[in-house]
Scaffold this active site. Structure first.
Site, PDB file in Angstrom:
ATOM      1  N   GLU A 174       0.830  -1.124  -0.131  1.00  0.00           N
ATOM      2  CA  GLU A 174      -0.080   0.015   0.116  1.00  0.00           C
ATOM      3  C   GLU A 174       0.889   1.343  -0.163  1.00  0.00           C
ATOM      4  OE1 GLU A 174      -3.352  -0.279   2.770  1.00  0.00           O
ATOM      5  OE2 GLU A 174      -3.841  -2.046   1.836  1.00  0.00           O
ATOM      6  N   HIS A 400     -15.741  -9.701   5.853  1.00  0.00           N
ATOM      7  CA  HIS A 400     -15.092 -10.462   6.557  1.00  0.00           C
ATOM      8  C   HIS A 400     -13.904  -9.970   6.986  1.00  0.00           C
ATOM      9  CE1 HIS A 400     -17.547 -14.418   5.606  1.00  0.00           C
ATOM     10  NE2 HIS A 400     -18.258 -13.579   6.352  1.00  0.00           N
ATOM     11  N   GLU A 401     -13.353  -9.137   7.975  1.00  0.00           N
ATOM     12  CA  GLU A 401     -12.085  -8.726   8.353  1.00  0.00           C
ATOM     13  C   GLU A 401     -11.488  -9.780   9.280  1.00  0.00           C
ATOM     14  OE1 GLU A 401     -10.025  -6.132   7.611  1.00  0.00           O
ATOM     15  OE2 GLU A 401      -8.731  -7.582   8.897  1.00  0.00           O
ATOM     16  N   HIS A 469      -9.009  -7.457   0.498  1.00  0.00           N
ATOM     17  CA  HIS A 469      -8.185  -6.351   0.820  1.00  0.00           C
ATOM     18  C   HIS A 469      -6.956  -6.913   1.473  1.00  0.00           C
ATOM     19  CE1 HIS A 469     -10.898  -2.734  -0.192  1.00  0.00           C
ATOM     20  NE2 HIS A 469     -11.515  -3.801  -0.743  1.00  0.00           N
ATOM     21  N   GLU A 470      -5.984  -6.201   1.621  1.00  0.00           N
ATOM     22  CA  GLU A 470      -4.858  -6.378   2.031  1.00  0.00           C
ATOM     23  C   GLU A 470      -4.319  -8.063   1.831  1.00  0.00           C
ATOM     24  OE1 GLU A 470      -7.316  -5.743   4.304  1.00  0.00           O
ATOM     25  OE2 GLU A 470      -7.128  -3.662   4.109  1.00  0.00           O
ATOM     26  N   GLU A 488      -7.812  -5.358  -3.310  1.00  0.00           N
ATOM     27  CA  GLU A 488      -7.540  -3.975  -3.300  1.00  0.00           C
ATOM     28  C   GLU A 488      -5.817  -4.145  -3.531  1.00  0.00           C
ATOM     29  OE1 GLU A 488      -7.499  -0.664   0.479  1.00  0.00           O
ATOM     30  OE2 GLU A 488      -6.643  -2.885   1.035  1.00  0.00           O
ATOM     31  N   GLU A 494      -8.961   4.607   0.376  1.00  0.00           N
ATOM     32  CA  GLU A 494      -9.074   4.890   1.837  1.00  0.00           C
ATOM     33  C   GLU A 494      -7.965   5.792   2.419  1.00  0.00           C
ATOM     34  OE1 GLU A 494      -8.932   1.138   4.165  1.00  0.00           O
ATOM     35  OE2 GLU A 494      -7.059   0.787   3.199  1.00  0.00           O
TER      36      GLU A 494
END
Lengths: 694, 694
Positions: A174, A400-401, A469-470, A488, A494
């Site tokens: 990122e 779902h984090e 994401h991540e 992502e 963000e």
């Protein structure tokens, strides 16, 4: 690869061992030429030219295994096979309706000269836009299970090129891009400036990430990357400045090994894209072509989507994820408001973050049992919302984090996916914020890459679509798992809210040359409120674009899953501009890259799936510019009504970002539009075919 | 702990901080006395005496956290609470029908003097047979999530005791015991002799394992151990020879941390058993009493079991696990034979190893996706066998060898347990042979201990019973999870087949003083063929016991799950001796340890659950001896028919191991039997109450 046309051109015989050998292959259009050779000592190298200009100087190939303890760097050629392929295939969704896969193949089988008896095949495919090669370890008597300590794949450059790089990091991609000469790459100071990245695992002062873009002084664009990253760690790149060389740096596991493999095994494809036209690089389908065909027999349930959601309002401080925060966003009333908005304006889905118990201590504790993925907060009436959404023709999108606690997620995935199905939810946004559990593993390691694949596979069993994401950056796996709509895996929107650097204006002009080569990005564009002090007047964060550029990003950043990220109340202020977001498709029959220069500008036109209408996005970096756009992509003889969402004359990201104009005019393919983009600006155009004419 | 009687004796007030303080607590019978103090510098120590003899000299307590970075070694006492308890509870199964839990408690709340503001409670419980204490970290403002770098719990000895030890190892507890003075403990050479342990992760030259037994020159038996090991790593012990001290050595995770905790948190109990009678140590219920009551509300489905199985014939070379071996044991025909045998002789179950696909490369490759636990080999007709077993009144016992790939097992556990239920199987033998995945984790670390607990919990959800092999040694958790019937977790009978050391004759006389203090062992006794060259005349391995001792082990090694491990054809040769295995219960109403000396001999009598019949087992080490056994455990006034399975006069483990005699005689509680045990010998007796008499 059904229907592919493979011709064995020649074969030197499976066991004729050559001490020295030299082999060539050329792209179908003959512009790119590959040379593979072993010298007298047994060093195995490849080299690449584009129209007789050296692109990759002779670069060696090899491996070190930790078990069995074998160093593979001196080889004898056992056999060489050659073939050609030319096929056309249709993606389930994408930038274009069909893709041509045309290449020349050279498969060089070599044996270790040092006595291990290990054999491997290096399979090269030369396309009109570059090279792919991978290592294959066939079943063989002297190798079954093995552990990779290092892969020594070199990419030797021919000069000190301009390089677009981010620091090598095992856990995050990122970063903002840095543009320097190869010799001036300096990752650690660049990484030190990035105060807003929650977790950095820097590789060192000599490491950068792939995909890596370079530009030569004579105008060649070169990208080093990989395709089909399955069961293997991410390939980062180590610099050797003295030798103008990159070497593969695989991501280690908890004990320092890189990969655990079993014959028959193969690495991902290592790729070198090359072109003298920036737009050709953007249009390349080489990465997708090197991936395996879809493993989902019936993809009829997979749908590109546009969505809104309960997300940005947490970032800008209106709401928060934890119930205990006292301003819990994901409550029934609030989410109903989003469902209403989505239904009214034709969105498919509503993402809801913070719906489930666990956010009170979710981050930064390396805690394993954070979320269970099936327990809503008490103020979130999921059954009522499911029913309400269904009645309104909208779907909830589940979040779902994992908090990086992947062992916890894996043991709960089946329950979580069953729960989703029971709530009529068919899309999940996964998140991997924080340090990974199993502890010592990295986001980019083999174990995690197998996890991401496992998620795609299991989600497919439940007919669920995924936006991760991540995760590690994509390498074209959406061909194989078309339910894995997007990732992502780069600095996304963000970061507009990040206090230190934010997202500089050039970032989105580099992404298409780097991160987006691997696959769709869930960037979440569409911010209309560009000073982020709406709920707290002391906040200094701002979006470094104009509003018009935010619209253009829906076209320049390709994804089958696009969020209109801002708050409903912010869209309601600019309903004429919002119309573009409502109109823009997320699936396309054709795409034409019109103009592009990494770090400066990108302009692309796309035709909607099953439609005659075209959409154009053009963006610039921190510099204002005029882009002349010949509309040659439009149908001959047809007239189109162009609705042009452009920066107002007095706009500028830093001065007057929300100033835009909407112009309408009739155009044909003979028209040329001179798009005026302000600093950090952009332009979005809808070309609607005028049915009554002609 | 329902029904427990707790009296708050005094309380110094929650926030009265004392610079120096001194506190005492005594066991209910006053023989054991605990002293806890902080000195002027703030060092917190405890000390223990038994009948005024020092057992543990003042030993310090403390912690180092890596996050937050806090060293806890200087304390101020905040408050001290005291209480007493006396309750009686009934185990679901066990050595006795009910257990008394009686202790005096001292809870010392201390605050870090070094400025971190961290508070902890050290809770001491003094029983008539020893001490338990644990650290508790209550919810508090300055500590929530924390990472333990080291626990510094000391056990300072008072002299150079005789010590029964095995080398400290993070991954295996399958060592033979060594008996030396404390000052002569030398783990590395001892470990080097152990050629047959597949995976060693030695801690170092100064580390041994707990439970650790010591004997003082004046006849005290002292055991250092732990109870209720949940969410924490195993406590091994580091030596400081100069200071005659052991210090806790927790097992690290993949990155070197020991435990990840969140307030309110508590460690396992650290325990010091002490007695001047060896038999009292064996009868101690302190470890069980320190564990939490059963979490299984309705345990009616939990049944102690005797079983036979498809297992030993692989060890002795008649069959093998992999189908590809060409002598696949777990085929339908062969397993039917075991079912027939089990049904004919009254066994509950038939264990089948090697039933499932994956054994071809299961070991030694650190491979993750080894087994799926639901795919039988094609020659194993599980449905036919399920039906056949049901018709015969026998249950199959399933084997889940994980190969150490625990991530793989965890993601498949639900499917695997559902599969078991669908096949009418209610008991699983788990196995963890080899290096753990998550890579870098250890069998004895926090992550794995949480896994074993997770298995017990999930198995309970499916009403399954568990016998775990290669797990960390038990610490009384069978009170909390009575479906976790047994563990291996020490050198078990399979090592009789190990070529180098095997199991020496004293091993089973030490186990009750060490490993068995924590819980039942799935030792798998009952070998009748003691030279292991049955299928290969070149094999030199032999069982270092007599046949009579193998019978006695069914009584001396307590377990609710007992295997008759030998092959049916070997039992058929000695059907009169086999009768004892058929008769011996696996659940008991009463147990009396009659005579014992660690490393020399053990004799124990047990009364069957709901029965008047007693069974006695007596074993010796490599020395022949006569044990006088007064039968005072028998009912007053009743007469019993004793069937005595003893070593023949010419027997000896090394000369004539299979020679035994069966004597029958009438006895009463006034009788004394002088049991003649030969070298490596034993004696098993059934006392059947003669109903017609009296």
């Amino acid at each position: 690869m059904k229907g592919i046309f493979l011709t064995a051109l020649f074969c030197l015989g499976a066991f004729a061992v050559q001490a020295q050998s030299l082999h060539y292959a050329s792209s179908p259009d003959k512009r790119i030429r590959l040379t593979v050779q072993t010298d007298a000592a047994g060093e195995l190298t490849y080299a690449l030219t584009f129209q007789n200009q050296a692109v990759i100087a002779p670069s060696s190939l090899g491996f070190v295994f930790s078990r069995p303890a074998v160093t593979l760097n001196r080889f004898a050629v056992v056999s060489v096979d050659s073939a050609k392929a030319d096929e056309t295939w249709k993606p389930v969704w994408g930038e274009v309706a069909q893709i041509r896969n045309q290449y020349t193949e050279l498969a060089v089988r070599v044996a270790d000269k040092a006595g291990s008896n290990v054999q491997m095949v290096v399979r090269f495919r030369v396309f009109n836009d570059g090279l792919g090669f991978r290592y294959e370890f066939p079943e063989q008597p002297h190798l079954k299970h093995f552990v990779v300590a290092d892969e020594n794949t070199q990419f030797r450059l021919t000069a000190d090129h301009t390089t677009f790089w981010i620091p090598g990091d095992y856990d995050t991609n990122e970063y903002l891009y840095n543009t320097t000469k190869f010799s001036e790459i300096d990752p650690l100071p660049a990484a030190a400036k990035e105060k807003d990245i929650a977790l950095q695992s820097l590789i060192g002062p000599d490491a950068v990430q792939s995909p890596l873009l370079m530009k030569t002084t004579n105008g060649l664009y070169i990208s080093i990357f990989e395709a089909a990253l399955l069961n293997y760690p991410v390939m980062h790149l180590r610099l050797d400045k003295a030798r103008l060389t990159f070497r593969s740096q695989l991501v280690p596991d908890a004990v320092g090994n890189k990969a655990y493999l079993q014959t028959p095994a193969k690495t991902p494809w290592r790729t070198v894209l090359v072109s003298n036209k920036a737009t050709d690089l953007l249009a390349s389908k080489l990465i997708l072509n090197l991936n395996e065909p879809s493993r989902i027999a019936d993809p009829s349930w997979i749908k590109p989507q546009k969505f809104v959601g309960m997300w940005w309002e947490m970032h800008v401080g209106k709401a928060d994820w934890p119930l205990a925060s006292g301003k819990h966003g994901a409550n029934t009333t609030n989410v109903k408001r989003y469902i209403d908005f989505a239904a009214q304006y034709g969105f498919d889905g509503v993402l809801v973050e913070g719906w489930n118990v666990g956010w009170e201590d979710w981050f930064g504790n390396w805690k394993e049992d954070v979320f269970d993925f099936v327990t809503p907060y008490p103020d979130y009436d999921i059954d009522a919302l499911t029913a309400y959404a269904k009645q309104k023709g909208v779907r909830l999108i589940m979040h779902h984090e994992t908090s990086g606690a992947v062992t916890n997620y894996e043991r709960r995935m089946d329950d979580a996916y069953r729960y989703m199905v029971s709530k009529n939810i068919n899309t999940v946004k996964t998140g991997y914020v924080g340090r990974i559990i199993p502890r010592g593993e990295h986001h980019d390691g083999q174990w995690m890459n197998k996890h991401y694949e496992r998620v795609a596979e299991k989600a497919a069993q439940y007919k669920l679509m995924v936006a991760s994401h991540e995760s590690s950056r994509p390498t074209g796996l959406h061909r194989t798992y078309p339910n894995w709509l997007a990732s992502e895996a780069a600095r996304g929107s963000e970061f507009n809210n990040a206090p230190t650097l934010g997202i500089n204006p050039e970032h989105t002009t580099i992404l298409p040359f780097t991160r987006l080569l691997g696959g769709p990005m869930d960037f979440t564009p569409g911010l209309f409120r560009l000073r982020l002090n709406q709920f707290d007047s002391t906040r200094r964060q701002r979006v470094q674009t104009t509003l018009a550029k935010q619209l253009a990003l829906f076209v320049t950043i390709y994804s089958p899953l696009q969020m209109a990220a801002d708050l409903p109340e912010n869209y309601l202020k600019y309903m004429d501009a919002f119309q573009f977001i409502r109109d823009v498709p997320v699936d396309w029959d054709d795409t034409q890259y019109i103009a592009a220069e990494p770090g400066d500008y990108v302009a692309v036109a796309r035709r909607g799936k099953g439609s005659d209408d075209w959409f154009l996005g053009a963006i610039t970096d921190e510099n204002a510019r005029v882009l002349p756009i010949p509309l040659t992509f439009l149908n001959t003889g047809d007239t189109y009504k162009a609705t042009i969402y452009r920066d107002a004359d007095n706009a500028g990201w830093d001065t007057n970002p929300e100033a835009y104009k909407i112009d309408k005019q009739r155009v044909t393919r003979k028209s040329v539009l001179n798009l005026k983009l302000t600093k950090g600006g952009g332009c979005a155009i809808r070309f609607k075919k005028v049915k009554s004419e002609k």
